[in-house]
Scaffold this motif. Structure first.
Motif, PDB file in Angstrom:
ATOM      1  N   SER A  39       0.832  -1.209   0.000  1.00  0.00           N
ATOM      2  CA  SER A  39       0.000   0.000   0.000  1.00  0.00           C
ATOM      3  C   SER A  39       0.861   1.251   0.000  1.00  0.00           C
ATOM      4  O   SER A  39       0.572   2.218  -0.717  1.00  0.00           O
ATOM      5  CB  SER A  39      -0.922   0.038   1.224  1.00  0.00           C
ATOM      6  OG  SER A  39      -2.045  -0.765   1.035  1.00  0.00           O
ATOM      7  N   GLN A  40       1.913   1.260   0.806  1.00  0.00           N
ATOM      8  CA  GLN A  40       2.786   2.426   0.867  1.00  0.00           C
ATOM      9  C   GLN A  40       3.509   2.646  -0.459  1.00  0.00           C
ATOM     10  O   GLN A  40       3.716   3.784  -0.877  1.00  0.00           O
ATOM     11  CB  GLN A  40       3.784   2.297   2.027  1.00  0.00           C
ATOM     12  CG  GLN A  40       3.130   2.343   3.390  1.00  0.00           C
ATOM     13  CD  GLN A  40       2.298   3.598   3.633  1.00  0.00           C
ATOM     14  OE1 GLN A  40       2.606   4.676   3.162  1.00  0.00           O
ATOM     15  NE2 GLN A  40       1.202   3.441   4.361  1.00  0.00           N
ATOM     16  N   THR A  41       3.875   1.548  -1.123  1.00  0.00           N
ATOM     17  CA  THR A  41       4.522   1.652  -2.434  1.00  0.00           C
ATOM     18  C   THR A  41       3.577   2.288  -3.447  1.00  0.00           C
ATOM     19  O   THR A  41       3.963   3.184  -4.200  1.00  0.00           O
ATOM     20  CB  THR A  41       4.976   0.262  -2.920  1.00  0.00           C
ATOM     21  OG1 THR A  41       5.887  -0.275  -1.966  1.00  0.00           O
ATOM     22  CG2 THR A  41       5.633   0.329  -4.285  1.00  0.00           C
ATOM     23  N   VAL A  42       2.317   1.838  -3.458  1.00  0.00           N
ATOM     24  CA  VAL A  42       1.329   2.395  -4.380  1.00  0.00           C
ATOM     25  C   VAL A  42       1.085   3.869  -4.045  1.00  0.00           C
ATOM     26  O   VAL A  42       1.017   4.719  -4.940  1.00  0.00           O
ATOM     27  CB  VAL A  42       0.021   1.580  -4.347  1.00  0.00           C
ATOM     28  CG1 VAL A  42      -1.077   2.270  -5.142  1.00  0.00           C
ATOM     29  CG2 VAL A  42       0.265   0.175  -4.884  1.00  0.00           C
ATOM     30  N   LYS A  43       0.976   4.182  -2.761  1.00  0.00           N
ATOM     31  CA  LYS A  43       0.762   5.575  -2.367  1.00  0.00           C
ATOM     32  C   LYS A  43       1.937   6.448  -2.791  1.00  0.00           C
ATOM     33  O   LYS A  43       1.743   7.574  -3.265  1.00  0.00           O
ATOM     34  CB  LYS A  43       0.500   5.675  -0.862  1.00  0.00           C
ATOM     35  CG  LYS A  43      -0.877   5.145  -0.504  1.00  0.00           C
ATOM     36  CD  LYS A  43      -1.196   5.244   0.969  1.00  0.00           C
ATOM     37  CE  LYS A  43      -2.596   4.675   1.219  1.00  0.00           C
ATOM     38  NZ  LYS A  43      -3.077   4.900   2.565  1.00  0.00           N
ATOM     39  N   LYS A  44       3.144   5.921  -2.667  1.00  0.00           N
ATOM     40  CA  LYS A  44       4.333   6.669  -3.092  1.00  0.00           C
ATOM     41  C   LYS A  44       4.267   6.966  -4.587  1.00  0.00           C
ATOM     42  O   LYS A  44       4.595   8.068  -5.024  1.00  0.00           O
ATOM     43  CB  LYS A  44       5.584   5.868  -2.752  1.00  0.00           C
ATOM     44  CG  LYS A  44       6.880   6.575  -3.035  1.00  0.00           C
ATOM     45  CD  LYS A  44       8.070   5.740  -2.602  1.00  0.00           C
ATOM     46  CE  LYS A  44       9.373   6.431  -2.923  1.00  0.00           C
ATOM     47  NZ  LYS A  44      10.532   5.624  -2.552  1.00  0.00           N
ATOM     48  N   GLU A  45       3.807   5.997  -5.376  1.00  0.00           N
ATOM     49  CA  GLU A  45       3.669   6.201  -6.823  1.00  0.00           C
ATOM     50  C   GLU A  45       2.613   7.255  -7.138  1.00  0.00           C
ATOM     51  O   GLU A  45       2.804   8.094  -8.016  1.00  0.00           O
ATOM     52  CB  GLU A  45       3.331   4.882  -7.514  1.00  0.00           C
ATOM     53  CG  GLU A  45       4.489   3.910  -7.532  1.00  0.00           C
ATOM     54  CD  GLU A  45       4.143   2.575  -8.187  1.00  0.00           C
ATOM     55  OE1 GLU A  45       3.135   2.499  -8.927  1.00  0.00           O
ATOM     56  OE2 GLU A  45       4.892   1.608  -7.956  1.00  0.00           O
ATOM     57  N   ILE A  46       1.505   7.236  -6.408  1.00  0.00           N
ATOM     58  CA  ILE A  46       0.454   8.243  -6.616  1.00  0.00           C
ATOM     59  C   ILE A  46       0.984   9.627  -6.264  1.00  0.00           C
ATOM     60  O   ILE A  46       0.765  10.592  -7.001  1.00  0.00           O
ATOM     61  CB  ILE A  46      -0.806   7.904  -5.784  1.00  0.00           C
ATOM     62  CG1 ILE A  46      -1.480   6.646  -6.340  1.00  0.00           C
ATOM     63  CG2 ILE A  46      -1.783   9.081  -5.776  1.00  0.00           C
ATOM     64  CD1 ILE A  46      -2.595   6.097  -5.465  1.00  0.00           C
ATOM     65  N   LEU A  47       1.694   9.717  -5.146  1.00  0.00           N
ATOM     66  CA  LEU A  47       2.232  11.007  -4.705  1.00  0.00           C
ATOM     67  C   LEU A  47       3.229  11.591  -5.707  1.00  0.00           C
ATOM     68  O   LEU A  47       3.385  12.815  -5.787  1.00  0.00           O
ATOM     69  CB  LEU A  47       2.897  10.862  -3.335  1.00  0.00           C
ATOM     70  CG  LEU A  47       1.953  10.545  -2.179  1.00  0.00           C
ATOM     71  CD1 LEU A  47       2.744  10.156  -0.941  1.00  0.00           C
ATOM     72  CD2 LEU A  47       1.022  11.707  -1.896  1.00  0.00           C
ATOM     73  N   ALA A  48       3.877  10.746  -6.480  1.00  0.00           N
ATOM     74  CA  ALA A  48       4.874  11.198  -7.449  1.00  0.00           C
ATOM     75  C   ALA A  48       4.242  11.773  -8.719  1.00  0.00           C
ATOM     76  O   ALA A  48       4.918  12.440  -9.495  1.00  0.00           O
ATOM     77  CB  ALA A  48       5.810  10.042  -7.819  1.00  0.00           C
ATOM     78  N   GLN A  49       2.945  11.539  -8.921  1.00  0.00           N
ATOM     79  CA  GLN A  49       2.261  12.028 -10.113  1.00  0.00           C
ATOM     80  C   GLN A  49       1.857  13.487  -9.934  1.00  0.00           C
ATOM     81  O   GLN A  49       1.266  13.851  -8.919  1.00  0.00           O
ATOM     82  CB  GLN A  49       1.012  11.185 -10.401  1.00  0.00           C
ATOM     83  CG  GLN A  49       1.297   9.719 -10.626  1.00  0.00           C
ATOM     84  CD  GLN A  49       2.236   9.488 -11.794  1.00  0.00           C
ATOM     85  OE1 GLN A  49       2.040  10.011 -12.881  1.00  0.00           O
ATOM     86  NE2 GLN A  49       3.268   8.702 -11.552  1.00  0.00           N
ATOM     87  N   ALA A  50       2.164  14.310 -10.897  1.00  0.00           N
ATOM     88  CA  ALA A  50       1.796  15.730 -10.842  1.00  0.00           C
ATOM     89  C   ALA A  50       0.336  15.897 -11.249  1.00  0.00           C
ATOM     90  O   ALA A  50      -0.150  15.233 -12.157  1.00  0.00           O
ATOM     91  CB  ALA A  50       2.690  16.531 -11.770  1.00  0.00           C
ATOM     92  N   ILE A  51      -0.336  16.791 -10.555  1.00  0.00           N
ATOM     93  CA  ILE A  51      -1.693  17.188 -10.922  1.00  0.00           C
ATOM     94  C   ILE A  51      -1.617  18.679 -11.208  1.00  0.00           C
ATOM     95  O   ILE A  51      -1.335  19.471 -10.307  1.00  0.00           O
ATOM     96  CB  ILE A  51      -2.699  16.899  -9.791  1.00  0.00           C
ATOM     97  CG1 ILE A  51      -2.741  15.407  -9.464  1.00  0.00           C
ATOM     98  CG2 ILE A  51      -4.096  17.398 -10.188  1.00  0.00           C
ATOM     99  CD1 ILE A  51      -3.619  15.046  -8.288  1.00  0.00           C
ATOM    100  N   ALA A  52      -1.831  19.053 -12.445  1.00  0.00           N
ATOM    101  CA  ALA A  52      -1.623  20.453 -12.830  1.00  0.00           C
ATOM    102  C   ALA A  52      -2.912  21.216 -13.104  1.00  0.00           C
ATOM    103  O   ALA A  52      -3.015  22.385 -12.740  1.00  0.00           O
ATOM    104  CB  ALA A  52      -0.713  20.520 -14.045  1.00  0.00           C
ATOM    105  N   ALA A  53      -3.873  20.582 -13.749  1.00  0.00           N
ATOM    106  CA  ALA A  53      -5.096  21.301 -14.128  1.00  0.00           C
ATOM    107  C   ALA A  53      -5.831  21.756 -12.860  1.00  0.00           C
ATOM    108  O   ALA A  53      -6.042  20.952 -11.945  1.00  0.00           O
ATOM    109  CB  ALA A  53      -5.993  20.410 -14.972  1.00  0.00           C
TER     110      ALA A  53
END
Length: 177
Positions: free
Chosen positions: A4-18
């Motif tokens: 779960s922490q690995t998946v969360k780390k991957e989500i956190l690394a994604q930029a949200i710009a709009a």
């Protein structure tokens, strides 16, 4: 590090710009946090990076919040929006009064496909877990809010997903096996 922490780390690394997607991520944090009403917003997490991400998303949306360490021994972090002026801005941004008897998903807060993704990602960061696929893959979202979880189930179904619903120890659980 758990899966779960690995998946969360991957989500956190994604930029949200709009801007609309940033707002949708903030809305996911609000909906799936500890509370979201006239008192403000509280999100508790065991992951400091999730709390910091929530603060950054809200800052990007123009709302100031704070991160606190609630318990060093239990590693509980809190993201909070409590200042009355900021709470008022937040409620207005999401078209909520804060006095709703049951929190329901306002679909006006999800304007594009990216908004849906940002909302679901924030929901996972706030209340989701996933078990390592090698150990019997299971993705779960857990919340005490019944109406919210039923709305979330319908939202996921409208995008082609088929979650299952159950209750466990008084909590509402949406899961995928």
């Amino acid at each position: 590090m758990s899966f779960s922490q690995t998946v969360k780390k991957e989500i956190l690394a994604q930029a949200i710009a709009a801007p609309c997607c940033v707002a949708a991520a903030c809305y996911g944090i609000a909906c799936f946090g500890k509370y979201f009403d006239t008192r403000g917003l509280i999100l508790h997490t065991e992951n400091a990076q999730v709390a910091l991400w929530a603060k950054a998303m809200y800052k990007q949306a123009g709302i100031d919040g704070k991160v606190y360490v609630k318990s060093k021994s239990a590693h509980i972090y809190e993201f909070a929006v409590k200042d009355p002026f900021e709470v008022e801005k937040m409620l207005a941004m999401f078209d909520h009064t804060g006095e709703e008897t049951a929190l329901r998903i306002g679909h006006g807060n999800l304007s594009c496909g990216g908004c849906f993704s940002a909302f679901v990602a924030a929901a996972f960061l706030s209340c989701g877990t996933i078990v390592n696929p090698q150990k019997g893959y299971m993705l779960e979202f857990v919340s005490a809010r019944y109406s919210l979880m039923r709305d979330f189930e319908a939202l996921l179904q409208s995008h082609g997903f088929a979650p299952k619903y159950t209750t466990r120890n008084g909590a509402n659980v949406l899961y995928f096996k």
